[in-house]
Design an enzyme around this catalytic site. Structure first.
Site, PDB file in Angstrom:
ATOM      1  N   ARG A   4      11.454  -6.408   5.076  1.00 15.00           N
ATOM      2  CA  ARG A   4      11.482  -4.977   4.756  1.00 15.00           C
ATOM      3  C   ARG A   4      12.634  -4.242   5.450  1.00 15.00           C
ATOM      4  O   ARG A   4      12.883  -4.408   6.637  1.00 15.00           O
ATOM      5  CB  ARG A   4      10.152  -4.359   5.180  1.00 15.00           C
ATOM      6  CG  ARG A   4       9.979  -2.940   4.735  1.00 15.00           C
ATOM      7  CD  ARG A   4       8.531  -2.576   4.604  1.00 15.00           C
ATOM      8  NE  ARG A   4       7.742  -2.797   5.818  1.00 15.00           N
ATOM      9  CZ  ARG A   4       6.415  -2.644   5.830  1.00 15.00           C
ATOM     10  NH1 ARG A   4       5.761  -2.298   4.736  1.00 15.00           N
ATOM     11  NH2 ARG A   4       5.756  -2.847   6.950  1.00 15.00           N
ATOM     12  N   LYS A  37       0.828  -1.223   0.000  1.00 16.98           N
ATOM     13  CA  LYS A  37       0.000   0.000   0.000  1.00 16.98           C
ATOM     14  C   LYS A  37       0.852   1.257   0.000  1.00 16.98           C
ATOM     15  O   LYS A  37       0.607   2.186  -0.767  1.00 16.98           O
ATOM     16  CB  LYS A  37      -0.894   0.098   1.256  1.00 16.98           C
ATOM     17  CG  LYS A  37      -1.831  -1.021   1.505  1.00 16.98           C
ATOM     18  CD  LYS A  37      -2.745  -0.702   2.678  1.00 16.98           C
ATOM     19  CE  LYS A  37      -2.061  -0.549   4.020  1.00 16.98           C
ATOM     20  NZ  LYS A  37      -1.497  -1.769   4.575  1.00 16.98           N
ATOM     21  N   ARG A  68      12.139  -1.797  10.680  1.00 18.28           N
ATOM     22  CA  ARG A  68      11.223  -1.139  11.608  1.00 18.28           C
ATOM     23  C   ARG A  68      10.983  -2.061  12.798  1.00 18.28           C
ATOM     24  O   ARG A  68      10.923  -3.271  12.645  1.00 18.28           O
ATOM     25  CB  ARG A  68       9.875  -0.899  10.900  1.00 18.28           C
ATOM     26  CG  ARG A  68       9.797   0.445  10.244  1.00 18.28           C
ATOM     27  CD  ARG A  68       8.621   0.571   9.304  1.00 18.28           C
ATOM     28  NE  ARG A  68       7.344   0.086   9.821  1.00 18.28           N
ATOM     29  CZ  ARG A  68       6.194   0.224   9.149  1.00 18.28           C
ATOM     30  NH1 ARG A  68       6.182   0.833   7.974  1.00 18.28           N
ATOM     31  NH2 ARG A  68       5.069  -0.238   9.637  1.00 18.28           N
ATOM     32  N   ARG A  85       0.563  -7.873  14.232  1.00 18.62           N
ATOM     33  CA  ARG A  85      -0.035  -7.003  13.205  1.00 18.62           C
ATOM     34  C   ARG A  85      -0.931  -7.801  12.279  1.00 18.62           C
ATOM     35  O   ARG A  85      -1.998  -7.334  11.871  1.00 18.62           O
ATOM     36  CB  ARG A  85       1.069  -6.305  12.398  1.00 18.62           C
ATOM     37  CG  ARG A  85       1.774  -5.220  13.213  1.00 18.62           C
ATOM     38  CD  ARG A  85       3.030  -4.764  12.537  1.00 18.62           C
ATOM     39  NE  ARG A  85       2.750  -4.015  11.332  1.00 18.62           N
ATOM     40  CZ  ARG A  85       3.633  -3.840  10.352  1.00 18.62           C
ATOM     41  NH1 ARG A  85       4.830  -4.381  10.441  1.00 18.62           N
ATOM     42  NH2 ARG A  85       3.328  -3.120   9.319  1.00 18.62           N
ATOM     43  N   ARG A 124      -8.669   1.406   9.704  1.00 17.46           N
ATOM     44  CA  ARG A 124      -8.213   0.040   9.975  1.00 17.46           C
ATOM     45  C   ARG A 124      -9.231  -0.733  10.791  1.00 17.46           C
ATOM     46  O   ARG A 124      -9.005  -1.899  11.095  1.00 17.46           O
ATOM     47  CB  ARG A 124      -6.899   0.107  10.746  1.00 17.46           C
ATOM     48  CG  ARG A 124      -5.675  -0.266   9.893  1.00 17.46           C
ATOM     49  CD  ARG A 124      -4.520  -0.133  10.805  1.00 17.46           C
ATOM     50  NE  ARG A 124      -3.331  -0.802  10.498  1.00 17.46           N
ATOM     51  CZ  ARG A 124      -2.261  -0.215   9.956  1.00 17.46           C
ATOM     52  NH1 ARG A 124      -2.329   1.007   9.501  1.00 17.46           N
ATOM     53  NH2 ARG A 124      -1.138  -0.871   9.845  1.00 17.46           N
TER      54      ARG A 124
HETATM   55  P1  AMP Z   1       1.630   1.141   9.317  1.00 16.86           P
HETATM   56  O1  AMP Z   1       2.830   1.934   8.979  1.00 16.86           O
HETATM   57  O2  AMP Z   1       0.426   1.557   8.559  1.00 16.86           O
HETATM   58  O3  AMP Z   1       1.873  -0.340   9.219  1.00 16.86           O
HETATM   59  O4  AMP Z   1       1.310   1.444  10.848  1.00 16.86           O
HETATM   60  C1  AMP Z   1       2.231   1.210  11.867  1.00 16.86           C
HETATM   61  C2  AMP Z   1       1.530   1.095  13.201  1.00 16.86           C
HETATM   62  O5  AMP Z   1       0.872   2.331  13.474  1.00 16.86           O
HETATM   63  C3  AMP Z   1       0.443   0.038  13.268  1.00 16.86           C
HETATM   64  O6  AMP Z   1       0.948  -1.247  13.548  1.00 16.86           O
HETATM   65  C4  AMP Z   1      -0.407   0.590  14.404  1.00 16.86           C
HETATM   66  O7  AMP Z   1       0.190   0.365  15.643  1.00 16.86           O
HETATM   67  C5  AMP Z   1      -0.365   2.078  14.142  1.00 16.86           C
HETATM   68  N1  AMP Z   1      -1.454   2.502  13.249  1.00 16.86           N
HETATM   69  C6  AMP Z   1      -1.301   3.055  12.018  1.00 16.86           C
HETATM   70  N2  AMP Z   1      -2.493   3.345  11.489  1.00 16.86           N
HETATM   71  C7  AMP Z   1      -3.415   2.963  12.394  1.00 16.86           C
HETATM   72  C8  AMP Z   1      -4.826   2.988  12.420  1.00 16.86           C
HETATM   73  N3  AMP Z   1      -5.545   3.460  11.395  1.00 16.86           N
HETATM   74  N4  AMP Z   1      -5.455   2.522  13.524  1.00 16.86           N
HETATM   75  C9  AMP Z   1      -4.775   2.049  14.561  1.00 16.86           C
HETATM   76  N5  AMP Z   1      -3.440   1.975  14.588  1.00 16.86           N
HETATM   77  C10 AMP Z   1      -2.747   2.433  13.512  1.00 16.86           C
END
Ligand code: AMP
Length: 317
Positions: free
Chosen positions: A127, A13, A161, A172, A88
């Site tokens: 990654r 994404k 990360r 996740r 999400r």
């Molecule tokens: P991402 O980079 O999108 O994988 O997000 C990294 C982390 O940020 C996720 O594992 C969550 O802990 C938090 N996070 C990001 N977006 C959301 C969301 N829409 N709702 C809840 N937690 C989020």
């Protein structure tokens, strides 16, 4: 263009959101990026979410929603946005719908990246990110040419990360299955869901996305622009979304133009007819006047003749 990208962690994404933002000149709004930024700037919000994020769990719906709302309201999002990682959960999606409704800018599409779960795991665990310039790599699928060195800036800081480590990846993926996957049904029910095959070459995937956007969102936007500029389409001007094929049939503007031409034609005809009538009347009036003058002359002549005849008679008598 107002679009959300849906899919498991590591489905691509983020990469595609960047490409889309560049091509369609709209901001990429990534909830994960916004939260990571708060963590690195050590803000109050950052301190609250840091450990949750590192564990791979989701932060609360309110925090996530507030994090993206400001960006959605900003001027740069007026032309649209690509939402990456938000919503999400179902409550987040409902909040998003409500807020966009207030702004009178409803969501247009939800693009779901479908991907084999085994690939999802390799994509996340493999990654790597350059700590200096943010370039991303994958140990398994797209490693840098020289191991451990960023191809873009030469930095040796290619890092993983925290939430891409094994235990966090598991959490996740669980969170995705439990909270995020139900959004597929949510957006399908709204007829906004489109699926894109997430496996393959980045540019090929991007090509497939652009095809969807170009056939399903951009004609709609042209329509909106047309309405705003007064060149409104007839309701049957486009066959939208249903068959995935867009067909331009005609503009209400086209028929308005034709109607305008007709009106102008009729005006000219009426004007010409009126002109002819006036000219005719003038001729008639002129002829009548001439006849009158001629008649008067005849009468005068007769009178003169009669007078001279009577004079002659009186002289004789
Ligand atoms: P991402 O980079 O999108 O994988 O997000 C990294 C982390 O940020 C996720 O594992 C969550 O802990 C938090 N996070 C990001 N977006 C959301 C969301 N829409 N709702 C809840 N937690 C989020």
């Amino acid at each position: 263009m107002r679009i959300v990208l849906l899919g498991a962690p590591g489905c691509g994404k983020g990469t595609q959101a960047k490409l889309m933002a560049g091509k369609y000149r709209v901001p990429q709004i990534s909830s994960g990026e916004l939260l990571r930024q708060a963590v690195s700037e050590k803000t109050e919000l950052g301190k609250r979410v840091e450990s949750i994020m590192a564990s791979g769990e989701l932060v609360s719906d309110d925090i996530a929603t507030d994090a993206v709302t400001e960006r959605l309201r900003s001027n740069e999002s007026k032309r649209g946005f690509v939402l990456d990682g938000f919503p999400r959960t179902i409550p987040q999606a409902q909040q998003l719908d409500t807020r966009l409704g207030w702004m009178n800018r409803p969501l247009q599409l939800a693009l779901y990246f479908s991907l084999d779960p085994a690939v999802v795991v390799k994509r996340t665990l493999g990654r790597l990110e350059c700590a200096k310039c943010g370039a991303s790599y994958n140990r398994y699928f797209s490693p840098p040419a020289k191991r451990g060195i960023c191809e873009h800036c030469g930095s040796k800081e290619l890092v993983q990360r925290l939430d891409d480590r094994q235990h966090a990846v598991r959490a996740r993926l669980d969170a995705y299955e439990r909270d995020t996957a139900p959004l597929i049904t949510y957006f399908r029910a709204q007829h906004k869901l489109r699926t894109v095959e997430g496996e393959g070459d980045i540019q090929d995937i991007f090509g497939r996305i652009c095809e969807i956007v170009d056939t399903e969102i951009r004609p709609l936007e042209t329509k909106v622009i047309a309405i705003e500029t007064g060149r409104e389409y007839r309701s049957d001007a486009l066959t939208l979304i249903s068959g995935g094929k867009v067909e331009r049939r005609g503009f209400a503007g086209d028929s308005q133009k034709a109607a305008g031409k007709n009106v102008a034609k009729k005006k000219v005809v009426r004007k010409k007819a009126a002109g002819k009538e006036v000219a005719k009347k003038k001729v008639v009036r002129k002829k009548a006047a001439q006849k009158k003058v001629a008649k008067k002359k005849v009468v005068k002549k007769k009178i003169v003749v009669r007078k001279s005849a009577s004079k002659k008679r009186t002289r004789k008598g």
